[in-house]
Design an enzyme around this catalytic site. Sequence first.
Site, short mmCIF file in Angstrom:
data_model
loop_
_atom_site.label_atom_id
_atom_site.label_comp_id
_atom_site.label_asym_id
_atom_site.label_seq_id
_atom_site.Cartn_x
_atom_site.Cartn_y
_atom_site.Cartn_z
N GLN A 97 0.78 -1.25 0.00
CA GLN A 97 0.00 0.00 0.00
C GLN A 97 0.81 1.30 0.00
O GLN A 97 0.48 2.24 -0.74
CB GLN A 97 -0.95 0.02 1.20
CG GLN A 97 -1.86 1.22 1.20
CD GLN A 97 -2.82 1.31 2.37
OE1 GLN A 97 -3.41 2.34 2.58
NE2 GLN A 97 -3.01 0.26 3.12
N ARG A 118 6.67 -9.11 -9.99
CA ARG A 118 7.27 -10.43 -10.09
C ARG A 118 6.41 -11.31 -11.02
O ARG A 118 5.17 -11.35 -10.85
CB ARG A 118 7.32 -11.05 -8.68
CG ARG A 118 8.24 -12.25 -8.56
CD ARG A 118 7.79 -13.10 -7.41
NE ARG A 118 8.01 -12.45 -6.13
CZ ARG A 118 9.00 -12.75 -5.30
NH1 ARG A 118 9.87 -13.66 -5.63
NH2 ARG A 118 9.11 -12.15 -4.14
N LYS A 155 15.77 -11.35 -10.15
CA LYS A 155 16.86 -12.27 -9.79
C LYS A 155 17.37 -13.05 -11.00
O LYS A 155 18.27 -13.87 -10.88
CB LYS A 155 16.40 -13.20 -8.67
CG LYS A 155 16.31 -12.39 -7.36
CD LYS A 155 15.71 -13.13 -6.21
CE LYS A 155 15.65 -12.19 -5.02
NZ LYS A 155 14.54 -12.47 -4.14
N LYS A 216 10.70 -5.17 9.41
CA LYS A 216 9.60 -5.05 8.45
C LYS A 216 8.45 -4.34 9.17
O LYS A 216 8.23 -4.57 10.36
CB LYS A 216 9.12 -6.44 8.04
CG LYS A 216 10.02 -7.15 7.05
CD LYS A 216 9.37 -8.45 6.62
CE LYS A 216 10.24 -9.14 5.59
NZ LYS A 216 9.68 -10.42 5.17
N GLU A 219 1.15 -1.25 8.28
CA GLU A 219 0.35 -0.10 8.73
C GLU A 219 0.25 0.07 10.26
O GLU A 219 0.67 1.09 10.81
CB GLU A 219 -1.07 -0.24 8.14
CG GLU A 219 -2.10 0.71 8.68
CD GLU A 219 -1.86 2.15 8.28
OE1 GLU A 219 -1.56 2.39 7.11
OE2 GLU A 219 -1.98 3.03 9.15
N ASP A 248 0.52 3.75 6.03
CA ASP A 248 0.80 3.38 4.64
C ASP A 248 0.51 4.54 3.69
O ASP A 248 1.40 5.10 3.06
CB ASP A 248 -0.07 2.19 4.23
CG ASP A 248 0.51 0.87 4.74
OD1 ASP A 248 1.70 0.85 5.08
OD2 ASP A 248 -0.23 -0.12 4.79
N GLY A 327 -7.98 20.40 19.53
CA GLY A 327 -7.65 21.79 19.22
C GLY A 327 -8.10 22.68 20.37
O GLY A 327 -8.42 22.19 21.47
N GLY A 328 -8.19 23.96 20.11
CA GLY A 328 -8.54 24.91 21.17
C GLY A 328 -10.03 25.06 21.42
O GLY A 328 -10.43 25.74 22.36
N1 COA Z 1 11.60 -10.43 -8.90
C1 COA Z 1 12.27 -11.21 -8.01
N2 COA Z 1 12.21 -11.03 -6.69
C2 COA Z 1 11.43 -10.03 -6.24
C3 COA Z 1 10.71 -9.19 -7.09
C4 COA Z 1 10.82 -9.43 -8.48
N3 COA Z 1 10.18 -8.68 -9.37
N4 COA Z 1 10.04 -8.29 -6.35
C5 COA Z 1 10.32 -8.55 -5.07
N5 COA Z 1 11.15 -9.60 -4.98
C6 COA Z 1 11.73 -10.20 -3.79
C7 COA Z 1 12.65 -9.27 -3.04
O1 COA Z 1 13.88 -9.21 -3.69
C8 COA Z 1 12.71 -9.96 -1.69
O2 COA Z 1 13.62 -11.02 -1.76
P1 COA Z 1 14.78 -11.32 -0.68
O3 COA Z 1 14.22 -11.00 0.67
O4 COA Z 1 15.05 -12.76 -0.92
O5 COA Z 1 15.94 -10.48 -0.99
C9 COA Z 1 11.32 -10.60 -1.58
O6 COA Z 1 10.72 -10.45 -2.86
C10 COA Z 1 10.39 -10.08 -0.55
O7 COA Z 1 10.42 -8.68 -0.41
P2 COA Z 1 9.90 -8.04 0.97
O8 COA Z 1 9.85 -6.59 0.80
O9 COA Z 1 10.72 -8.58 2.08
O10 COA Z 1 8.41 -8.59 1.06
P3 COA Z 1 7.62 -9.16 2.31
O11 COA Z 1 6.30 -9.56 1.76
O12 COA Z 1 8.34 -10.20 3.05
O13 COA Z 1 7.43 -7.90 3.29
C11 COA Z 1 6.73 -5.69 3.88
C12 COA Z 1 6.44 -6.96 3.06
C13 COA Z 1 5.69 -4.67 3.50
C14 COA Z 1 6.59 -6.00 5.36
C15 COA Z 1 8.14 -5.17 3.57
O14 COA Z 1 8.27 -5.04 2.18
C16 COA Z 1 8.48 -3.87 4.25
O15 COA Z 1 8.73 -3.80 5.45
N6 COA Z 1 8.51 -2.77 3.48
C17 COA Z 1 8.92 -1.47 3.96
C18 COA Z 1 7.85 -0.80 4.74
C19 COA Z 1 6.55 -0.70 4.01
O16 COA Z 1 6.44 -0.15 2.96
N7 COA Z 1 5.53 -1.24 4.67
C20 COA Z 1 4.17 -1.01 4.30
C21 COA Z 1 3.71 -1.84 3.22
S1 COA Z 1 2.10 -1.33 2.85
#
Ligand code: COA
Length: 508
Positions: A97, A118, A155, A216, A219, A248, A327-328
């Site tokens: 989001q 992906r 990758k 990680k 929201e 978010d 507020g006030g």
């Molecule tokens: N091709 C290949 N790999 C891909 C890819 C693509 N097009 N897009 C994403 N990936 C991979 C990433 O490289 C990562 O791999 P790795 O951990 O092996 O290096 C993997 O997908 C997962 O990415 P990640 O961001 O860790 O996803 P998650 O689902 O585990 O975590 C969040 C989700 C939101 C918790 C995390 O992304 C986060 O903390 N983001 C920052 C804060 C944020 O924006 N949070 C709010 C989200 S609404």
Amino acid sequence: MATKKKAKKAPAKKTTAKKAVVKKAAAKKAAAKKNGSKKVVKLRPAKAAAKKPAPKKAAAKKANGNGSALPAPSKAPWGQAGKALDGVKILDFTHVQSGPTCTQLLAYMGADCIKIERPGGGDITRGQLRDVKGADSLYFTMLNGNKRSITIDSKNPKGMEILERLVKHCDVLVENFAPGAIDRMGLTWERVHQLNPRIIMASVKGFGPGPYEECKVYENIAQCAGGAASTTGFREGPPLVTGAQIGDSGTGLHLALGIVSALYQRNRTGRGQRVLCAMQDGVLNLARVKLRDQQRLAHGPLTEYSQYGEGIPFGKAVPRAGNDSGGGQPAWLLKCKGWETDPDSYIYFITQAPVWAEICDLIGKPEWKTDPDYATPPARLPRLRHIFDTIEQWTMTKTKFEVMDICNGFDIPVGPILSMKEIAEEQSLRATGTVVEVDHPTRGKYLTVGNPIKLSDSPCEVKRSPLLGEHTEEILTKVLGYSDAELAEIKTSGAITPPPEKPRAAAA
Ligand code: COA
């Protein structure tokens, strides 16, 4: 009084302007000397410069104030001079989001937003909270309008080659992966900047540098860590998260401002920069009035909190304030006619001091206008509970819309609790493009939130979200210039298609 102030200030302004011109000229002279240029820069006082009419181009430069000339004002009719961010190319490597909120807003403003997903599943939200079988969820469709989608496996070596080509092509890269994920892909800031020194690389992370930077964050974690949850809810209950996605969507909004600011600075410097918005910081920015109250606590009780009137002492930290105003002007949420069966039959009522007399007359308490216990705001503070209970006796005799109409007739600020059903059906929100119905090839018609920021010369047309990889070939050939032969090679490389499923181990 105001005129006097203005008259006093005017000469000071002139001096500052004069100083700035002299400073600028001196800097120019120093720069010329450093470059070994023989051209002599004449120092000219502001007055002399003003006497001689400057050529048109120079005047435009001066008006801009940042060295880059502005074109002559467009003569195109309003709304027909393109979009605010026309020509800005966004490499949208966002998911869920926070990031998508940011890039959708930029796309609403006219940027060309290329979403990398992906191969196979794409953005995880496509399949989350699905309401229509086999179709992209509303979670996804409402956050990814006006974008193009390309599938790339980052990758895969060929996939990375395509990604790097996109980095060279775009003005902005936006990502919100978990800390370290984009670096692990090989797209570190150093690499990205090396590939394209003009690119702006913008990220959302949960926390900024510090003890939690590797975490990680979703929201509600941001709402908790940013000070919103501890100050939301009722004093006697637990901390509460709010339905508005301030962690978010709020952070995405902050990031969008960071990006356009960096784009503006790039006009001067020619180079991109890193933009980082931590969700904790974004939430705190929205909860700043509570940090205000934290500091006020050192100087005494927070008299506008109803807890003060109830004689309940304050602790060391800002308490939850229920529906107090923040507020006030004291305020509270009051029941309206039908509240027994309709959970949204409430009105938010603000006892704004200038309309106190009108409030007293309306609720049948004209004596409160002169009663020393009620006549002044400080006198009312310890009696707020009783005051609001009395006002509620009146609001309960009317529907929330009747209260709205009557009170606004007297300039009394009130606001009805609107359910999402009422908002979805509200015609004025449709008319302004804040709520928009779009058609989607697999899910049919759906409502989305359009651009809440209205620009008078940059109209927003809300388009449906893309299907997964809908624009892969178009982007590879038309944007990145791959030939048919190269496209065929890409197709077999695994760069844009999901990896083959691993064969399952034979059952024992
Ligand atoms: N091709 C290949 N790999 C891909 C890819 C693509 N097009 N897009 C994403 N990936 C991979 C990433 O490289 C990562 O791999 P790795 O951990 O092996 O290096 C993997 O997908 C997962 O990415 P990640 O961001 O860790 O996803 P998650 O689902 O585990 O975590 C969040 C989700 C939101 C918790 C995390 O992304 C986060 O903390 N983001 C920052 C804060 C944020 O924006 N949070 C709010 C989200 S609404």
